[in-house]
Design a protein around this motif. Structure first.
Motif, PDB file in Angstrom:
ATOM      1  N   CYS A   1     -14.786  51.234  25.029  1.00 17.09           N
ATOM      2  CA  CYS A   1     -16.169  50.762  25.115  1.00 17.09           C
ATOM      3  C   CYS A   1     -16.323  49.991  26.415  1.00 17.09           C
ATOM      4  CB  CYS A   1     -16.525  49.880  23.921  1.00 17.09           C
ATOM      5  SG  CYS A   1     -18.317  49.727  23.717  1.00 17.09           S
TER       6      CYS A   1
ATOM      7  N   CYS B   1     -18.526  47.315  26.634  1.00 15.40           N
ATOM      8  CA  CYS B   1     -19.148  45.997  26.431  1.00 15.40           C
ATOM      9  C   CYS B   1     -18.260  44.818  26.823  1.00 15.40           C
ATOM     10  CB  CYS B   1     -19.675  45.849  25.013  1.00 15.40           C
ATOM     11  SG  CYS B   1     -18.407  45.824  23.734  1.00 15.40           S
TER      12      CYS B   1
ATOM     13  N   SER C   1     -16.228  53.425  20.696  1.00 13.95           N
ATOM     14  CA  SER C   1     -16.993  52.582  19.764  1.00 13.95           C
ATOM     15  C   SER C   1     -18.396  52.278  20.272  1.00 13.95           C
ATOM     16  CB  SER C   1     -16.236  51.271  19.509  1.00 13.95           C
ATOM     17  OG  SER C   1     -16.186  50.489  20.673  1.00 13.95           O
TER      18      SER C   1
ATOM     19  N   LYS D   1     -21.458  53.697  13.001  1.00 20.38           N
ATOM     20  CA  LYS D   1     -21.300  52.286  13.327  1.00 20.38           C
ATOM     21  C   LYS D   1     -22.670  51.636  13.245  1.00 20.38           C
ATOM     22  CE  LYS D   1     -19.811  49.120  16.903  1.00 20.38           C
ATOM     23  NZ  LYS D   1     -19.158  48.982  18.194  1.00 20.38           N
TER      24      LYS D   1
ATOM     25  N   TYR E   1     -20.274  41.683  12.936  1.00 17.51           N
ATOM     26  CA  TYR E   1     -19.470  41.692  14.173  1.00 17.51           C
ATOM     27  C   TYR E   1     -19.458  40.336  14.883  1.00 17.51           C
ATOM     28  CZ  TYR E   1     -20.502  46.711  13.610  1.00 17.51           C
ATOM     29  OH  TYR E   1     -20.681  47.970  13.115  1.00 17.51           O
TER      30      TYR E   1
ATOM     31  N   PHE F   1     -16.119  38.767  16.172  1.00 17.77           N
ATOM     32  CA  PHE F   1     -15.496  39.639  17.178  1.00 17.77           C
ATOM     33  C   PHE F   1     -16.070  39.361  18.565  1.00 17.77           C
ATOM     34  CE2 PHE F   1     -15.794  43.367  19.903  1.00 17.77           C
ATOM     35  CZ  PHE F   1     -14.545  43.952  19.834  1.00 17.77           C
ATOM     36  N   ARG F   2     -17.388  39.241  18.631  1.00 16.26           N
ATOM     37  CA  ARG F   2     -18.021  39.082  19.944  1.00 16.26           C
ATOM     38  C   ARG F   2     -17.588  37.793  20.630  1.00 16.26           C
ATOM     39  NH1 ARG F   2     -23.909  41.681  18.356  1.00 16.26           N
ATOM     40  NH2 ARG F   2     -23.039  43.739  17.900  1.00 16.26           N
TER      41      ARG F   2
ATOM     42  N   ARG G   1     -28.113  45.578  20.013  1.00 14.46           N
ATOM     43  CA  ARG G   1     -27.537  46.921  20.139  1.00 14.46           C
ATOM     44  C   ARG G   1     -28.300  47.949  19.308  1.00 14.46           C
ATOM     45  NH1 ARG G   1     -23.226  45.118  22.971  1.00 14.46           N
ATOM     46  NH2 ARG G   1     -21.625  43.811  22.013  1.00 14.46           N
TER      47      ARG G   1
ATOM     48  N   GLN H   1     -26.735  51.431  18.136  1.00 13.21           N
ATOM     49  CA  GLN H   1     -26.020  51.353  16.858  1.00 13.21           C
ATOM     50  C   GLN H   1     -26.993  51.672  15.718  1.00 13.21           C
ATOM     51  OE1 GLN H   1     -24.014  47.538  16.679  1.00 13.21           O
ATOM     52  NE2 GLN H   1     -22.576  48.109  18.304  1.00 13.21           N
TER      53      GLN H   1
ATOM     54  N   LYS I   1     -18.134  51.846   9.839  1.00 16.21           N
ATOM     55  CA  LYS I   1     -17.997  50.447  10.229  1.00 16.21           C
ATOM     56  C   LYS I   1     -19.316  49.736  10.101  1.00 16.21           C
ATOM     57  CE  LYS I   1     -16.968  47.983  14.388  1.00 16.21           C
ATOM     58  NZ  LYS I   1     -16.875  48.078  15.793  1.00 16.21           N
TER      59      LYS I   1
ATOM     60  N   SER J   1     -14.577  41.944  11.763  1.00 15.18           N
ATOM     61  CA  SER J   1     -14.310  40.515  11.961  1.00 15.18           C
ATOM     62  C   SER J   1     -15.035  39.604  10.972  1.00 15.18           C
ATOM     63  CB  SER J   1     -14.659  40.120  13.396  1.00 15.18           C
ATOM     64  OG  SER J   1     -16.022  40.392  13.679  1.00 15.18           O
TER      65      SER J   1
ATOM     66  N   TYR K   1      -7.893  43.203  10.065  1.00 11.80           N
ATOM     67  CA  TYR K   1      -7.198  42.020  10.586  1.00 11.80           C
ATOM     68  C   TYR K   1      -6.267  41.423   9.532  1.00 11.80           C
ATOM     69  CZ  TYR K   1     -10.909  42.563  14.023  1.00 11.80           C
ATOM     70  OH  TYR K   1     -11.747  43.084  14.968  1.00 11.80           O
TER      71      TYR K   1
HETATM   72  C1  PBG Z   1     -17.387  47.202  20.776  1.00  8.42           C
HETATM   73  C2  PBG Z   1     -16.897  46.873  19.442  1.00  8.42           C
HETATM   74  C3  PBG Z   1     -17.378  45.910  18.520  1.00  8.42           C
HETATM   75  C4  PBG Z   1     -16.504  45.930  17.437  1.00  8.42           C
HETATM   76  C5  PBG Z   1     -15.544  46.889  17.705  1.00  8.42           C
HETATM   77  N1  PBG Z   1     -15.800  47.476  18.929  1.00  8.42           N
HETATM   78  C6  PBG Z   1     -18.480  44.945  18.615  1.00  8.42           C
HETATM   79  C7  PBG Z   1     -19.864  45.357  18.711  1.00  8.42           C
HETATM   80  O1  PBG Z   1     -20.248  46.513  18.614  1.00  8.42           O
HETATM   81  O2  PBG Z   1     -20.652  44.437  18.947  1.00  8.42           O
HETATM   82  C8  PBG Z   1     -16.582  45.039  16.232  1.00  8.42           C
HETATM   83  C9  PBG Z   1     -15.301  44.811  15.539  1.00  8.42           C
HETATM   84  C10 PBG Z   1     -15.286  43.653  14.618  1.00  8.42           C
HETATM   85  O3  PBG Z   1     -16.310  42.998  14.333  1.00  8.42           O
HETATM   86  O4  PBG Z   1     -14.184  43.371  14.119  1.00  8.42           O
HETATM   87  N2  PBG Z   1     -18.525  47.969  20.863  1.00  8.42           N
END
Ligand code: PBG
Length: 322
Positions: free
Chosen positions: A118, A120, A163, A193, A199, A202-203, A215, A219, A246, A272, A311
Motif C-alpha cells: 500500500c 499510505c 490493501s 476491505k 483501523y 493501526f494508523r 478513505r 474502501q 477485513k 488493530s 495480533y
Molecule cells: C493500509 C492498511 C490499513 C490496515 C492494513 N493495511 C489501514 C487503513 O486502511 O487505514 C489496517 C490494519 C489494522 O487495523 O490492523 N491501507
C-alpha cells in the motif's frame, strides 16, 4: 458403575468428536511493523505488545516467535521520509525491501513472508493512492502498486498483499509478476476491505492516518454485503490466489458469504481495533483474555475463514491457548 469424573470426561470426548470446528495455530499469521534505524523499539498504549521496531529488533522478535512456532508473517513498513508519490514503497532500498532481504538471509525458507502492499505509509498525505487535483487517481496508483509488488518479490516475499482497494490492481500485479518470472509469488488480495473505525490504532502505529478526508472513495461501505461479493469475484477473476475480508469481528456474514462463492482460500484480518478492545478490557480483568481470543478465532473458522491475520498470534503460540 461408572464413577462421576469418568462420566464427565466421556462427555467432553463426545463434545470433541462432535465439534464442527477446531481452531488451528498453523492457520495464523502474525503482523509486524518495521522501521528505519537501529535499536528502535517504540510501543503504543492502544496496541499492548505490538511495537514498531528497526530491522535488528525485528530479527530478535522473529527468533523468539519462530521458536514458539510462528511460521507465517505479515510485514508493514514505516519509512523515515514520505513524499507525495510514496517513493519509499517501491525503492530497492525501501524499508520493506531491506527487511525482507534480511529475514530471508537469516531464516532462509523456514518462514513464509507476506508483505502489505500500500502507499499510505509512504505518502505525505497518508492516502493509499496518488492525488491529482484533490482526488485519488486509480490508474497511476495501480502502476506504482505493481512496481512495489515486483520489488517485494525481488527482495524475497512469498506473498504480496495489496490493501489499497484500487480497481484493477490485482491483474496489474499478476501481469508484472508473470512478466518478470515470479510465477510462484502469490497475491493475497484485500478484496472486501471496509472503511472502518476498527483501523484506528493501526494508523497511529503505522503513521498512516490521512491528512485530509477519509478513505470512503476506495474502501467499502459497511452497509453493503452484496458489494463485497462483487469485489471478491472481480479479484478472483483478476488472478487473486487468496482473498481477504477485513475487519473480522463484525463481518462474520461477509466471511460466510465469501465461503459460499469463493473457489480460493479466504483470509480474515482481525484488525488493530479488535485487538485493542480485547487487550484493554482484559487488562482490566473484565473478560478472560485466553477464552475470548479462543472464542473469537474459533468463530472466524466457523464462519468459513481458512486463515487469520491476528495480533493475538504471538500470545496464542507463546501461551499455547489452542
Ligand atoms: C493500509 C492498511 C490499513 C490496515 C492494513 N493495511 C489501514 C487503513 O486502511 O487505514 C489496517 C490494519 C489494522 O487495523 O490492523 N491501507
Amino acid at each position: 458403575m461408572i464413577d462421576r469424573p469418568r462420566r464427565l470426561r466421556s462427555n467432553e470426548i463426545i463434545r470433541n468428536l462432535a465439534a464442527e470446528t477446531k481452531p488451528d495455530r498453523s492457520k495464523l499469521i502474525m503482523p509486524y511493523f518495521v522501521t528505519e534505524g537501529t535499536g528502535v523499539r517504540e510501543g503504543f498504549d492502544s496496541m499492548p505488545g505490538i511495537d514498531r521496531v528497526s530491522i535488528d529488533n525485528l530479527i530478535e522478535d522473529l527468533k523468539a516467535d519462530i521458536n514458539s512456532g510462528i511460521e507465517a508473517i505479515l510485514l508493514f513498513g514505516i519509512p523515515n521520509t514520505k513524499d507525495d508519490v510514496g517513493s519509499g514503497a517501491y525503492s530497492d532500498n525501501g524499508i520493506i525491501q531491506k527487511a525482507v532481504r534480511k529475514i530471508r538471509k537469516e531464516f532462509k525458507d523456514t518462514i513464509l513472508i507476506i508483505t502489505d502492499l500500500c502507499l499510505c505509509e509512504y505518502t505525505d498525505h497518508g492516502h493509499c493512492g496518488i492525488i491529482e487535483r484533490g482526488q485519488i487517481v486509480n490508474d497511476p496508483t495501480v502502476e506504482l502498486l505493481a512496481r512495489t509488488a515486483l520489488s517485494h518479490a525481488e527482495a524475497g516475499a512469498d506473498i504480496v498483499a495489496p490493501s489499497d482497494m484500487m480497481d484493477g490492481r490485482v491483474s496489474a500485479i499478476r501481469s508484472v509478476l508473470e512478466d518478470k518470472g515470479f510465477h510462484n509469488t502469490a497475491i493475497m488480495a484485500y478484496s472486501a476491505k471496509f472503511c472502518s473505525s476498527f483501523y484506528g490504532p493501526f494508523r497511529a502505529v503505522a503513521g498512516s492516518a490521512p491528512s485530509f478526508g477519509d478513505r470512503k472513495s476506495y474502501q467499502m461501505d459497511f452497509r453493503n454485503g452484496r458489494e463485497a461479493e462483487r469485489e471478491i469475484i472481480s479479484d478472483i477473476n483478476e488472478g487473486a490466489d487468496i482473498i481477504m475480508i477485513k475487519p473480522g469481528l463484525s463481518y462474520g456474514d461477509i466471511i460466510y458469504r465469501a465461503k459460499e462463492i469463493s473457489p480460493v482460500p479466504i483470509c480474515v484480518y482481525n484488525v488493530s481495533g479488535e485487538y485493542s478492545m480485547v487487550k484493554t478490557v482484559s487488562a482490566k480483568g473484565f473478560i478472560d483474555e485466553k477464552r475470548i481470543v479462543t472464542e473469537i478465532m474459533t468463530s472466524f473458522f466457523r464462519a468459513g475463514s481458512d486463515m487469520i491475520i491476528s495480533y493475538h498470534t504471538r500470545d496464542i503460540f507463546k501461551e499455547r491457548w489452542f
